[in-house]
Structure formats: C-alpha cells, structure tokens
Write a protein that holds these residues in place. Structure first.
Motif, short mmCIF file in Angstrom:
data_model
loop_
_atom_site.label_atom_id
_atom_site.label_comp_id
_atom_site.label_asym_id
_atom_site.label_seq_id
_atom_site.Cartn_x
_atom_site.Cartn_y
_atom_site.Cartn_z
N LYS A 80 0.83 -1.20 0.00
CA LYS A 80 0.00 0.00 0.00
C LYS A 80 0.88 1.26 0.00
CE LYS A 80 -3.47 -0.09 2.90
NZ LYS A 80 -4.22 -0.33 4.15
N TYR A 81 1.81 1.32 0.92
CA TYR A 81 2.74 2.45 0.97
C TYR A 81 3.92 2.09 1.86
CZ TYR A 81 -0.71 3.17 4.69
OH TYR A 81 -1.60 2.97 5.71
N VAL A 82 4.97 2.90 1.74
CA VAL A 82 6.21 2.68 2.48
C VAL A 82 6.51 3.92 3.30
CG1 VAL A 82 8.67 2.16 2.34
CG2 VAL A 82 7.10 1.14 0.69
N ARG A 83 6.72 3.73 4.58
CA ARG A 83 7.08 4.84 5.47
C ARG A 83 8.53 4.66 5.92
NH1 ARG A 83 1.89 4.04 9.44
NH2 ARG A 83 0.25 4.71 7.99
N ALA A 84 9.18 5.77 6.25
CA ALA A 84 10.58 5.70 6.66
C ALA A 84 10.86 6.72 7.75
CB ALA A 84 11.51 5.93 5.47
N ASN A 85 11.85 6.42 8.57
CA ASN A 85 12.24 7.30 9.65
C ASN A 85 13.75 7.19 9.84
OD1 ASN A 85 12.24 9.02 11.84
ND2 ASN A 85 11.51 7.49 13.28
N SER A 86 14.44 8.32 9.75
CA SER A 86 15.90 8.35 9.90
C SER A 86 16.25 9.09 11.18
CB SER A 86 16.56 9.04 8.70
OG SER A 86 16.24 8.38 7.50
N MET A 87 17.16 8.50 11.95
CA MET A 87 17.62 9.14 13.17
C MET A 87 19.12 8.91 13.32
SD MET A 87 15.98 6.48 15.95
CE MET A 87 14.35 6.76 15.27
N PHE A 88 19.67 9.37 14.42
CA PHE A 88 21.12 9.27 14.61
C PHE A 88 21.53 7.80 14.66
CE2 PHE A 88 24.83 8.91 17.42
CZ PHE A 88 25.73 9.72 16.73
N GLY A 89 22.29 7.36 13.65
CA GLY A 89 22.84 6.02 13.61
C GLY A 89 21.88 4.92 13.24
N MET A 90 20.60 5.22 12.99
CA MET A 90 19.61 4.18 12.73
C MET A 90 18.60 4.62 11.68
SD MET A 90 18.88 2.68 16.55
CE MET A 90 18.82 4.31 17.30
N SER A 91 18.11 3.63 10.95
CA SER A 91 17.09 3.87 9.93
C SER A 91 15.98 2.83 10.09
CB SER A 91 17.70 3.78 8.53
OG SER A 91 16.68 3.77 7.54
N PHE A 92 14.73 3.29 10.10
CA PHE A 92 13.58 2.41 10.20
C PHE A 92 12.70 2.60 8.97
CE2 PHE A 92 14.86 2.88 14.59
CZ PHE A 92 14.71 1.59 15.09
N ILE A 93 12.34 1.49 8.34
CA ILE A 93 11.46 1.53 7.17
C ILE A 93 10.27 0.60 7.44
CG2 ILE A 93 11.23 1.07 4.69
CD1 ILE A 93 14.20 1.65 4.44
N PHE A 94 9.07 1.11 7.25
CA PHE A 94 7.85 0.36 7.50
C PHE A 94 7.15 0.11 6.17
CE2 PHE A 94 8.90 3.07 11.06
CZ PHE A 94 8.84 2.21 12.15
N ILE A 95 7.10 -1.15 5.74
CA ILE A 95 6.42 -1.51 4.48
C ILE A 95 5.03 -2.00 4.83
CG2 ILE A 95 6.52 -2.92 2.41
CD1 ILE A 95 9.66 -2.66 4.37
N ILE A 96 4.00 -1.25 4.45
CA ILE A 96 2.62 -1.56 4.78
C ILE A 96 2.00 -2.31 3.61
CG2 ILE A 96 0.44 -0.65 5.64
CD1 ILE A 96 2.88 0.03 7.36
#
Length: 434
Positions: A80-96
């Motif tokens: 449906k869609y892909v969300r992402a979040n970048s922070m210090f030293g880490m990356s999170f990607i949410f594939i819905i």
C-alpha cells in the motif's frame, strides 16, 4: 421458501434437534480452542526493516541508507505504501501491505528485495527485518530482582542465558532486552601519543582486528595418532589487548598500552530503564508472534521462567512488571459473568411474559446454541476472543431471543385465530335435537 423450511423442520423434529446438538458440540469445541486476547489486533499488516550505522548523522542516514532502501522496496507487489524514519545512527522503514496479504509471504518478498540491493549501501551496512510480531505483540515485561548485582552482570545474564531460553518457547517472536550495560572492551586513545608515534586510528583498529582471530590448520598423524593444528587468537582479557603490537619502529614494538588506555566498560546508551523510581533495572520484553494465542503463549513463558530461574545466580529472580495474562483473565471473567447474568435475566423475562414453560424453553435454549455457534464463525475468520468480540456477543443476546419471542407470539396469534374460526364453525353446526 421460509414456509417450506418451517414445514420441513416441524415434520423432522428429531433431525432438527440432532443438528442443533451437533452445532452446540462444535461450538463448545470452538470455545475451548479459540484464541484468547485482551484487546483486538487492529495494527496494520507491516514489515519493519531496521538498519544500523552508528556514529552517522540523521541526514547521512537518510541520504545513504533510507533513500536507497525506500526506492528499492516500493516496487514490491501488494504494497500500500512505504514509510521511513531516519535518526542518529539508525534507519527504520515500515512496508505496509494490503490487509489480506499473508505476513510470511510479505516477509519473504521483502527479504528477496533486500538481497538484490547489492552495493547501493555503504560498506559494512546490512539491513535486517524486524520480528514477525504485531503492534500489540508486547504481552509480558519482566525485570530482574538482584540486590547487589552489577547492571552489566544482569544484562549479561539476560543476553546470554535468559533470552536464548525464552526464545525457544513456541509462539514467541523475540525477547527484546532493555536496561543495564552491554559489556565491551573500551580503548581510549591518547591523540598526543598517537601523533608522537605517527600512528592513526585505523592502524589501531587494524591491529585489534587482525589479532582477534582464530586460524585453522590441518590434521597430521604421528605415531598412529592424529593431531589437529590450529591457532587460538581470540582476545580474552584487558592485558592481552594492551600488549598487542600496532607497529614496530626501530625494532621496538609500539603496543596499544603505549598509546591508549584499555578498560572494561558499557556500550554507549541513549536512555535508561527506571523501575518505580527505585533505580535502574534490567529485563526483557516478550514479543508475541503474529497469529498466536496470547493467553497460551503467556502461560508457556511463565512455565519456562520457572525452569530458567533454577539456573540464575544466587539471589536473582524474575519480577514481572507487565502481564497481559492478568488483563486477559479479568476481561474474560467479566464477560463470562455478564453473559451468564444476561442469560438468566432474559430467561426470567421470557418466562414471566409468556408464562408458558414450553414456549420459554424453546426460546431460552437458543441462547447457548447461538453463542456457541458464534465461536465457530470467530475461529473460521481467525478472530480472537477479546473484549470487543465478546462484548458484541453479550449485546446480541437481546437480538437472539427477539426472533424466538416473535415466532412464539406469532404462533399464539395464529392458533388463537384458528381456534376462534373452529368455535364459529361449531356454533353454526346443527344440534341433535334439530
């Protein structure tokens, strides 16, 4: 159609009772095998991709990790869609994914796409998938009650003993550790000494890496005895690290202790876990696997904890700080009492208003059969027995008996009309004297 069905049922009462008894028995079995949870799982069907590259700013993480991953993961089918979040030293990607997509099919598609990314990420960076849990998968939290024990020792017990034991419980997706210190060897380099010896930080890193390794040889036989040749090179103490040679200048080895200080320390933390204002604590979070029975898994984890506690250091024990099992038991108990009370009240009202025990029984018997049959549908649709579903059943009891009351009242009405017609016919018939 309805008239034919009613007529068929009236002519075959035994068959109808047999079918009702079969549905009731099937419903009782469904009640016992139904998945039990306190709250419904309304989270999205998602797969989480986590990437760690410590020491880099959020902008670098966004440009070199998050953006390449998002662009590669967007073409997966049924996303449906892909969300992402970048922070210090880490990356999170949410594939819905779409709601009707199987979770493990979705995870396999994401894993295939991650394996094809290749050289688009920096060297040494490897994205990993999150656990196959849901947004409401945290079913149990525990800490350790260990007076006088160092936080680093508690975290070591959690990471190297308790975590591995509890992860073997069926239905557990992950045991997430929190709190304390993750022990590590820390080399604090003196920049002035590093400059004096004309060395660099990569030189020190290379020396530690090359000396912390084990190489295998081969087997040879001597006097009919086989010997295995190998070199043991793993670092085991602070003294071994201090005596590592970084470089040799003028036949004199420059060791790490000449340019740095080596000590046992904890990994840099971004936060702490405080328990009831009494200080820091170490523990873990039990994450439920997708589609599992929460109540059953919690009981299995508690049973495993009793086994694991036998191997804990003296004076150390588990302290459960959050247990959804208690909430599940309270919720189910409350709903059970509500259902029983409603069944009793409805039965009394039916008896009082109809004042005919045969008609009342025909209506009251619909309640347990219908409730039992509803669990057959819940299991077929893979819906857990939770506060929402059981409350819906409780609210529907009034609707369940409405049909029986209307049918009984309609039957009484037609019987009364038929009886009145018979009485009129009898009045019009000639008597024997006439």
């Amino acid at each position: 159609m309805v008239e034919k069905l009613i007529a068929f049922s009236m002519r075959n009462r035994f068959l109808v009772l047999l079918v009702a008894a079969g549905i009731f028995a099937w419903g009782i079995y469904s009640v016992k095998t139904s998945k039990i949870d306190a709250i419904p799982d309304l989270s999205e069907n998602q797969v989480i991709v986590f990437t760690e590259w410590m020491g880099r700013s959020p902008q670098i993480i966004e440009d070199q990790i998050t953006y390449p991953l998002v662009t590669n993961l967007q073409g997966i089918p049924k996303v449906k869609y892909v969300r992402a979040n970048s922070m210090f030293g880490m990356s999170f990607i949410f594939i819905i994914f779409e709601d009707n997509v199987d979770t493990y099919w979705a995870r396999s598609r994401v894993l295939e796409r991650l394996s094809s990314i290749g050289n688009s990420l920096p060297e040494g960076v490897t994205p990993t998938m999150g656990p196959d849990g849901t947004g409401v998968g945290h079913v149990l939290w525990y800490t350790f009650d260990a007076p006088g024990m160092d936080l680093g020792e508690q975290r070591a017990v959690q990471d190297w003993y308790v975590k591995f034991a509890l992860q073997n419980v069926q239905g557990v997706s992950e045991i997430a550790s929190f709190g304390g210190f993750q022990k590590e060897y820390e080399i604090s380099i003196d920049p002035n000494k590093l400059t004096y010896y004309k060395l660099t930080v990569p030189d020190v890193m290379r020396a530690v890496k090359t000396n912390n390794n084990e190489a295998g040889g081969r087997k040879f036989e001597m006097s009919d005895i086989g010997y295995i040749i190998k070199t043991t090179g793993y670092l085991k103490s602070i003294a071994e690290i201090e005596n590592l040679s970084v470089r040799t200048q003028n036949s004199i080895p420059i060791k790490i202790k000449d340019i740095a200080t080596v000590q046992m320390a904890g990994e840099t933390r971004l936060g702490i876990f405080d328990y009831n204002g009494k200080g820091e604590a170490v523990g873990g979070i039990v994450v439920l696997r997708y589609g599992e029975n929460a109540d059953e898994v919690i009981k299995k984890v508690k049973t495993k904890m009793l086994e694991v506690s036998k191997g804990l250091p003296e004076g150390m024990k588990f302290n459960i700080v959050y247990d959804r099992g208690e909430l599940i038991e309270e919720s189910i108990s409350s709903i059970k009492h509500t259902l029983i009370e409603e069944m009793i009240v409805v039965s009394l009202i039916v008896i009082v208003f109809l004042f005919h025990w045969r008609s009342a029984i025909s209506i009251i018997i619909q309640i347990p059969i219908t409730i039992a049959a509803s669990f057959i549908v819940l299991n077929a649709l893979d819906i857990s027995s939770n506060i929402m579903s059981l409350t819906g059943i409780a609210l529907a009891i009034g609707v369940i008996v409405d049909n029986g009351i209307i049918m009984a009242e309609n039957s009484y009405k037609h019987l009364a009309i038929r009886q009145a017609e018979l009485n009129e016919l009898r009045k019009g018939e000639p008597t024997d004297g006439e």
